[in-house]
Design an enzyme around this catalytic site. Sequence first.
Site, short mmCIF file in Angstrom:
data_model
loop_
_atom_site.label_atom_id
_atom_site.label_comp_id
_atom_site.label_asym_id
_atom_site.label_seq_id
_atom_site.Cartn_x
_atom_site.Cartn_y
_atom_site.Cartn_z
N ASP A 30 3.64 -2.20 2.67
CA ASP A 30 2.36 -1.61 3.09
C ASP A 30 2.47 -0.61 4.23
OD1 ASP A 30 0.43 -2.62 1.29
OD2 ASP A 30 0.50 -4.56 2.26
N ASP B 125 -1.41 -2.00 -5.62
CA ASP B 125 -1.77 -1.54 -4.28
C ASP B 125 -0.89 -0.37 -3.81
OD1 ASP B 125 -2.00 -4.39 -4.85
OD2 ASP B 125 -2.92 -4.63 -2.87
N GLY C 96 3.64 -9.07 -16.56
CA GLY C 96 2.59 -8.85 -15.58
C GLY C 96 1.94 -10.16 -15.18
N THR D 286 -0.88 -11.92 -11.74
CA THR D 286 -1.81 -11.60 -10.66
C THR D 286 -1.48 -12.44 -9.43
OG1 THR D 286 -4.14 -11.17 -10.15
CG2 THR D 286 -3.62 -13.31 -11.12
N ARG E 264 -10.37 -4.82 -7.10
CA ARG E 264 -9.75 -3.94 -6.11
C ARG E 264 -8.47 -3.32 -6.65
NH1 ARG E 264 -9.72 -7.15 -1.79
NH2 ARG E 264 -7.53 -7.36 -1.26
N TRP F 62 -7.61 0.59 -6.80
CA TRP F 62 -6.39 1.26 -6.32
C TRP F 62 -5.87 2.24 -7.37
CZ3 TRP F 62 -6.86 0.61 -1.59
CH2 TRP F 62 -6.83 -0.60 -0.90
#
Length: 408
Positions: free
Chosen positions: A128, A189, A247, A249, A261, A265
């Site tokens: 981040d 993100d 994939g 979550t 969200r 993104w």
Amino acid sequence: MKKVNLEKIQNEEYKICPEFSKEDIKATLDKIVKIVDHMLLKFHDDSFPRACSKGYVYDSVGNLKWDSSNNESIWTTSFWTGILWLVYEYTNDEKYKIEAQKHSESFRQRIDNYYNKNEEEAGLNHHDLGFLYSISTVADYKLTGSKRALETSLMAAELLSKRYIDKAKILQAWGDMSDENQRGRMIIDCNLNIPLLYFANNFKEDNEFYWMAYNHAKTASQYIIRDDASTFHTFYMDTETGEPRFGSTHQGYSDDSCWARGQAWGIMGFPISYRYTKDLEFVDKAKCLANYFLNRLPKDHVCNWDLIFLGEDDQRDTSAAAIAAIGLLELSDILPKTDKTKEIYKNASLYIAKSLSENYLGDNLEGILKSGVYFYHGGLGIDEYVIFGDYFFVELLLRLYKKWNSYW
């Protein structure tokens, strides 16, 4: 290029521009300035709002000397800095600039701590860095020309680049790069973390950072988007072969649902990658994601926290709504006048901004945007202020109010 379903936008209302004028936007921004002034009494120097409020009041967290009790805020302190830069741009009041530049120095100390072997205290061993530095030191450089802020931004980009895995063509998400349980994981993100690499590439002799950012965006476009235009939050790649694995979550309702969200993104991040690369695949994919998102909005145009929930009384996530609305503006700006969705996306963004302004603006001077969600399954920040939601709402309004030079 992977084919993704492009739904037809169902809401005819988006063909009509809502009654939400520049005067209305200004009135909301003026209210936000009063909120920020009140928050500044509490949050200044090395005191930042935590990632989310409790009972609609933010506790304080420092930007330096991290410990596990502050972990949910490890990537979010910059959003308060970003709000100060946005309010400085709106008001031209030097007090916001002075405080934001103090933050720039704090973020410099934080990365210096990392390079001085105080890695745990620095809290920078994660993906981040784009969130942390794009809206703090990159914004500082763009607005003031500060050479020190530029140097700090380039240091952050260099650190972010160390998370790139060439075989998988992704930036590694979260934690220790040697942890086999996390190896090869990307998250949606990072669509908003890679702009730091695009920016820093302008100051390098080679295009290494550009290709890292571009390759990550292409990999995300290929695998993190499902065929129906919904998205995974996380996706695992084989780091030895570069082949896709599966994939899942972390913050969404389930592995096969669509975390709002995360979808936002994508709607915002892919057009930003187009801005730097001119690869039209990013525009096409963003349109697919945007239409899927718009077709699952409640009547007030503000999404629920996961798009699997369609009820009027389900838990909203206003942070996701604000992020998606910015993405819709990015899309609208990119598209030619001949594209019929150009005005639809702009109108939809205005409907969301109007609803957020009229129905969700903070009313206790302790935060900006109500009804955010940080981490639903973790019981964290549900129906609260979340500092990133506060930031993106102000950015959305400033984009609608004036011509704005993006920090991303």
